[in-house]
Scaffold this motif. Structure first.
Motif, PDB file in Angstrom:
ATOM      1  N   GLY A 307       0.811  -1.219   0.000  1.00 28.34           N
ATOM      2  CA  GLY A 307       0.000   0.000   0.000  1.00 28.34           C
ATOM      3  C   GLY A 307       0.840   1.262   0.000  1.00 28.34           C
ATOM      4  O   GLY A 307       1.803   1.415  -0.765  1.00 28.34           O
ATOM      5  N   THR A 308       0.477   2.176   0.896  1.00 21.70           N
ATOM      6  CA  THR A 308       1.172   3.453   0.997  1.00 21.70           C
ATOM      7  C   THR A 308       2.669   3.263   1.219  1.00 21.70           C
ATOM      8  O   THR A 308       3.496   3.976   0.644  1.00 21.70           O
ATOM      9  CB  THR A 308       0.565   4.250   2.178  1.00 21.70           C
ATOM     10  OG1 THR A 308      -0.737   4.657   1.789  1.00 21.70           O
ATOM     11  CG2 THR A 308       1.383   5.459   2.550  1.00 21.70           C
ATOM     12  N   SER A 353       7.320  -0.245   6.694  1.00 23.51           N
ATOM     13  CA  SER A 353       6.030  -0.585   7.300  1.00 23.51           C
ATOM     14  C   SER A 353       5.752   0.322   8.486  1.00 23.51           C
ATOM     15  O   SER A 353       6.550   0.412   9.410  1.00 23.51           O
ATOM     16  CB  SER A 353       6.059  -2.046   7.766  1.00 23.51           C
ATOM     17  OG  SER A 353       4.857  -2.370   8.415  1.00 23.51           O
ATOM     18  N   GLN A 354       4.610   0.981   8.453  1.00 22.73           N
ATOM     19  CA  GLN A 354       4.217   1.811   9.589  1.00 22.73           C
ATOM     20  C   GLN A 354       4.067   0.940  10.825  1.00 22.73           C
ATOM     21  O   GLN A 354       4.688   1.181  11.846  1.00 22.73           O
ATOM     22  CB  GLN A 354       2.892   2.508   9.261  1.00 22.73           C
ATOM     23  CG  GLN A 354       2.425   3.574  10.251  1.00 22.73           C
ATOM     24  CD  GLN A 354       1.879   3.036  11.554  1.00 22.73           C
ATOM     25  OE1 GLN A 354       2.308   3.477  12.637  1.00 22.73           O
ATOM     26  NE2 GLN A 354       0.992   2.076  11.521  1.00 22.73           N
ATOM     27  N   SER A 355       3.256  -0.107  10.701  1.00 25.39           N
ATOM     28  CA  SER A 355       2.931  -0.935  11.873  1.00 25.39           C
ATOM     29  C   SER A 355       4.056  -1.892  12.231  1.00 25.39           C
ATOM     30  O   SER A 355       4.216  -2.263  13.388  1.00 25.39           O
ATOM     31  CB  SER A 355       1.679  -1.761  11.590  1.00 25.39           C
ATOM     32  OG  SER A 355       1.916  -2.635  10.488  1.00 25.39           O
ATOM     33  N   THR A 358       2.567  -5.969   9.408  1.00 25.09           N
ATOM     34  CA  THR A 358       1.805  -6.390   8.227  1.00 25.09           C
ATOM     35  C   THR A 358       2.240  -7.803   7.822  1.00 25.09           C
ATOM     36  O   THR A 358       3.426  -8.040   7.558  1.00 25.09           O
ATOM     37  CB  THR A 358       2.033  -5.389   7.085  1.00 25.09           C
ATOM     38  OG1 THR A 358       1.565  -4.119   7.543  1.00 25.09           O
ATOM     39  CG2 THR A 358       1.293  -5.776   5.834  1.00 25.09           C
ATOM     40  N   VAL A 404      -6.697   5.310   9.645  1.00 19.92           N
ATOM     41  CA  VAL A 404      -6.351   4.167   8.783  1.00 19.92           C
ATOM     42  C   VAL A 404      -5.568   4.645   7.569  1.00 19.92           C
ATOM     43  O   VAL A 404      -4.631   3.993   7.113  1.00 19.92           O
ATOM     44  CB  VAL A 404      -7.637   3.397   8.383  1.00 19.92           C
ATOM     45  CG1 VAL A 404      -7.397   2.509   7.177  1.00 19.92           C
ATOM     46  CG2 VAL A 404      -8.101   2.539   9.561  1.00 19.92           C
ATOM     47  N   SER A 406      -2.843   6.352   5.816  1.00 19.97           N
ATOM     48  CA  SER A 406      -1.498   6.785   6.221  1.00 19.97           C
ATOM     49  C   SER A 406      -1.150   8.147   5.634  1.00 19.97           C
ATOM     50  O   SER A 406      -1.332   8.362   4.436  1.00 19.97           O
ATOM     51  CB  SER A 406      -0.500   5.778   5.665  1.00 19.97           C
ATOM     52  OG  SER A 406       0.240   5.232   6.687  1.00 19.97           O
ATOM     53  N   LYS A 491      -5.249   7.576  -1.494  1.00 17.34           N
ATOM     54  CA  LYS A 491      -5.868   8.348  -0.414  1.00 17.34           C
ATOM     55  C   LYS A 491      -7.322   8.643  -0.745  1.00 17.34           C
ATOM     56  O   LYS A 491      -8.202   8.490   0.085  1.00 17.34           O
ATOM     57  CB  LYS A 491      -5.141   9.695  -0.184  1.00 17.34           C
ATOM     58  CG  LYS A 491      -3.811   9.618   0.507  1.00 17.34           C
ATOM     59  CD  LYS A 491      -3.847   9.222   1.966  1.00 17.34           C
ATOM     60  CE  LYS A 491      -3.772   7.762   2.207  1.00 17.34           C
ATOM     61  NZ  LYS A 491      -2.551   7.048   2.179  1.00 17.34           N
ATOM     62  N   GLU A 494      -9.613   5.293  -0.769  1.00 18.18           N
ATOM     63  CA  GLU A 494      -9.827   4.548   0.477  1.00 18.18           C
ATOM     64  C   GLU A 494     -10.712   5.274   1.478  1.00 18.18           C
ATOM     65  O   GLU A 494     -11.398   4.640   2.260  1.00 18.18           O
ATOM     66  CB  GLU A 494      -8.505   4.147   1.134  1.00 18.18           C
ATOM     67  CG  GLU A 494      -7.691   5.283   1.697  1.00 18.18           C
ATOM     68  CD  GLU A 494      -6.393   4.818   2.354  1.00 18.18           C
ATOM     69  OE1 GLU A 494      -6.346   3.712   2.884  1.00 18.18           O
ATOM     70  OE2 GLU A 494      -5.426   5.595   2.330  1.00 18.18           O
TER      71      GLU A 494
HETATM   72  O1  M6R Z   1       1.642  -0.926   8.490  1.00 10.30           O
HETATM   73  P1  M6R Z   1       2.092  -0.955   7.064  1.00 10.30           P
HETATM   74  O2  M6R Z   1       2.780   0.297   6.640  1.00 10.30           O
HETATM   75  O3  M6R Z   1       2.898  -2.179   6.739  1.00 10.30           O
HETATM   76  O4  M6R Z   1       0.759  -1.064   6.212  1.00 10.30           O
HETATM   77  C1  M6R Z   1       0.773  -1.290   4.830  1.00 10.30           C
HETATM   78  C2  M6R Z   1      -0.519  -0.848   4.204  1.00 10.30           C
HETATM   79  O5  M6R Z   1      -1.576  -1.612   4.691  1.00 10.30           O
HETATM   80  C3  M6R Z   1      -0.785   0.641   4.483  1.00 10.30           C
HETATM   81  O6  M6R Z   1       0.285   1.423   4.029  1.00 10.30           O
HETATM   82  C4  M6R Z   1      -2.082   1.103   3.797  1.00 10.30           C
HETATM   83  O7  M6R Z   1      -1.974   1.015   2.413  1.00 10.30           O
HETATM   84  C5  M6R Z   1      -2.359   2.538   4.229  1.00 10.30           C
HETATM   85  N1  M6R Z   1      -2.844   2.577   5.577  1.00 10.30           N
HETATM   86  C6  M6R Z   1      -3.346   3.207   3.333  1.00 10.30           C
HETATM   87  O8  M6R Z   1      -3.454   4.553   3.663  1.00 10.30           O
END
Ligand code: M6R
Length: 614
Positions: A307-308, A353-355, A358, A404, A406, A491, A494
């Motif tokens: 994704g982002t 990865s933000q989280s 994933t 949600v 990003s 953006k 979604e």
């Molecule tokens: O936590 P992550 O960055 O690994 O998540 C990956 C995607 O699920 C995330 O970037 C998603 O596309 C965004 N929340 C969309 O805005």
């Protein structure tokens, strides 16, 4: 995606669990529930819909006790409904559990257990686990051993938390693979458990992260960690510094809006401490554990993400190839893991990865590691699995991102990738001192430039008002701003549910141009970067077919102003950093369109913040 909270201690578990679940609401869910041991018996409250529904249920029919577990569910097997909501109770009424992940072999287990007499009350895969635990409890009577035996039958990745009214002094949790995390919070005379840190940070900062294939036995007094074979394992307690207050909306209507505005701060934090001014403006990324020898030995970098985060990776490819002259491939993580990539010990696999949780990204990392690559990650959540399994990491310094969609966790890794490219260029000798100084000086301008983009919000909001009824939108970009087109489109779709496509601008004439008419706005990313002239001709092609053009352009660009129908202005930005400033108006545009359409901006339908299933 599904969230888990558990509590054992002197307090009433119900409000503690409800508050924890509230902190996890941002992850996206469709039903919620909790189970408490009250007067020696398990009591369950659960319902479909928002957490407020569960809160009302608890108000109408109170339940209290000193031990309990709670869950927010994001449906995979079985529709969102009260009977499919967790927790799931076994047939004896003595065992109850919550589960994140997918039991891949649940059909065969369900048949086997049904043949043994188990009666299923839900359509979920999770319910097989409670029946399995009961199967083993009936023979050896010990919750931990029964859980260990049950786990040996499960295929897939799981986070599981269970309690028993027969052993009300403990919570038993397990992590198998990457279905989100399991964290234990060590309080004073009480213990907390959760899938994600924000659920428990208001109670304690002393955190233990469960690794895959581990079982936690949590009592009021402490914690034991076991391997699946029952051996005791030593563990480390980490001290976490995230501020739970920063996970509040404050003056903003939505988290997404707040997080868009936090970008000046998050960019500042991302840069700060990473430039060594006394050493010729060199870049410091110590957690990467990068030596000059290794930098020189790298033959290829795979950036993998979803994704982002994958869009950030695409910008990273341009930066690293341009500055450090290392070949970079960007792979969508869910593809990388299955495509038998060519990887060796001179390959770096860099996950964004933000989280950091994933499932696809973690699986891609494991695949890279199995094939001998060095693992790096750029991650926002401290202590997440991606960070822990990496040989080196860069932390985003964005603070918690709750919306949600990003935003700040897109621009921060752009800067991390820019700094990484400079560091690699330096160590490989592709960058002389003067060029490095110029790149670093440019970087220092960035927070201010981002702030100047945010100052133009009123103009973006006005344009959003004109666009709230469109059904389709095309985003075009080129070169370093091609990913900006992808990200702008993502953006919009979604959070506003408007169909939007991002395209490399040069590809327009090979197909999408057929779609252009007065009904489909074309957003063209055309700052003064090396692709500017080319973008200008794309605008002309779209205009010639009656298209309505919205251009993202550099302040003072009269040529664009004369031809486009609308312009979203950005301040002049050095081109390697331009994706940071060009995306901000697109984030604001998507936000205002969705907000004016009255939609749930922070928790769009069907989406989850961290996607912990495949
Ligand atoms: O936590 P992550 O960055 O690994 O998540 C990956 C995607 O699920 C995330 O970037 C998603 O596309 C965004 N929340 C969309 O805005």
């Amino acid at each position: 995606m599904c969230g888990i909270v558990g509590y054992i201690g002197p307090r009433d578990a119900t409000p503690v669990i409800l508050a924890g679940l509230k902190r996890l609401e941002y992850r996206g869910y469709d039903s919620a529930g909790l189970a408490i041991i009250e007067d020696g018996r398990i009591k369950i409250r659960r319902d479909v819909g928002k957490l407020s529904q569960l809160e009302s249920l608890v108000e109408e029919s109170p339940v209290s006790g000193n031990i309990g577990i709670g869950h927010t569910r994001w449906a995979t097997h079985g529709e969102p409904s009260a009977r499919n909501a967790h927790p799931h109770l076994g047939m004896t009424g003595d065992i109850v559990l919550v589960h994140n992940g997918i039991v891949e072999n649940y059909m065969e287990l369900r048949e086997e257990l049904s043949a043994e007499g188990a009666v299923f009350n839900s359509e979920t895969d999770s319910e097989v686990i409670v029946h399995l635990v009961e199967r083993y409890l009936s023979t050896n009577g010990n919750l931990v051993d029964a859980a260990r035996n049950a786990l040996s039958h499960l295929r897939g990745a799981h986070g599981i938390v269970m309690i028993s009214s027969k052993e009300p002094d403990k919570i038993v949790a397990a992590r198998i693979g990457n279905a989100g995390g399991v964290v234990v919070g060590m309080g004073e005379g009480e213990m907390h458990i959760a899938s994600d840190m924000p659920a428990i940070l208001e109670h304690t900062r002393k955190i233990v992260f469960l690794e895959s294939q581990q079982i936690a036995v949590v009592t009021r007094q402490g914690l034991d960690i076991l391997a699946l074979d029952g051996r005791t394992i030593d563990y480390q307690v980490s001290s976490v510094s995230w501020d739970p207050v920063s996970a509040e909306k404050g003056e903003f209507k939505h988290f997404m809006e707040k997080e868009i505005h936090e970008q000046v701060r998050s960019l500042t934090e991302t840069i700060s401490g990473r430039i060594d001014f006394r050493n010729g403006h060199s870049i410091r990324l110590p957690e990467l554990n990068l030596t000059q020898k290794f930098a020189q030995d790298i033959r290829k970098i795979f950036i993998t993400a979803c994704g982002t985060a994958a869009h950030a990776g695409m910008v990273g490819k341009v930066l690293i190839e341009h500055i450090a002259r290392i070949p970079v491939e960007v792979d969508i993580a869910s593809e990388f893991r299955y495509r038998d990539p060519i990887v060796d010990e001179n390959t770096v696999l860099l996950a964004v990865s933000q989280s950091g949780e994933t499932a696809d990204t973690l699986a891609a990392m494991e695949e890279g590691q199995r094939k001998g690559a060095t693992l790096w990650s750029i991650v926002n959540v401290i202590g997440s699995q991606a960070m822990r399994i990496s040989d080196g990491y860069i932390s985003m310094q964005s603070g918690p991102e709750i919306g949600v969609a990003s935003t700040k966790a897109y621009t921060a890794p752009l800067v991390d990738l820019y700094m990484l490219a400079i560091l690699l260029g330096d160590l490989r000798g592709t960058l002389d001192r003067k060029s490095r100084q110029k790149l670093v000086d440019d970087l220092r301008l960035l927070p201010d430039l981002a702030g100047r983009c945010l100052d133009r919000e009123a103009e973006v909001e006005r344009l959003a008002r004109e666009l709230i009824h469109v059904n389709h939108c095309l985003y075009l970009g080129r070169g370093i701003n091609m990913p900006t087109a992808y990200e702008g489109a993502l953006k919009l779709k979604e959070i506003s549910y408007i169909h939007a496509e991002g395209y490399p601008a040069g590809e327009m004439k090979h197909g999408p141009i057929a779609l252009i008419d007065r009904e489909m706005p074309v957003v063209v990313i055309a700052p003064r970067d090396p692709w500017y002239e080319k973008m200008f001709s794309q605008i002309e092609q779209a205009k010639a077919r009656g298209g309505v053009v919205i251009a993202v352009a550099t302040d003072g660009d009269q040529t664009i102003a004369d031809i486009a129908d609308h312009v979203l202005w950005v301040p002049h930005t050095p081109w390697l950093l331009s994706p940071v400033t060009t995306v901000i108006p697109l984030q604001m545009l998507a936000y205002h369109i969705a907000a004016q359409r009255g939609l749930d901006v922070d928790q769009p339908r069907n989406l989850a913040k961290s996607v912990t299933v495949e």
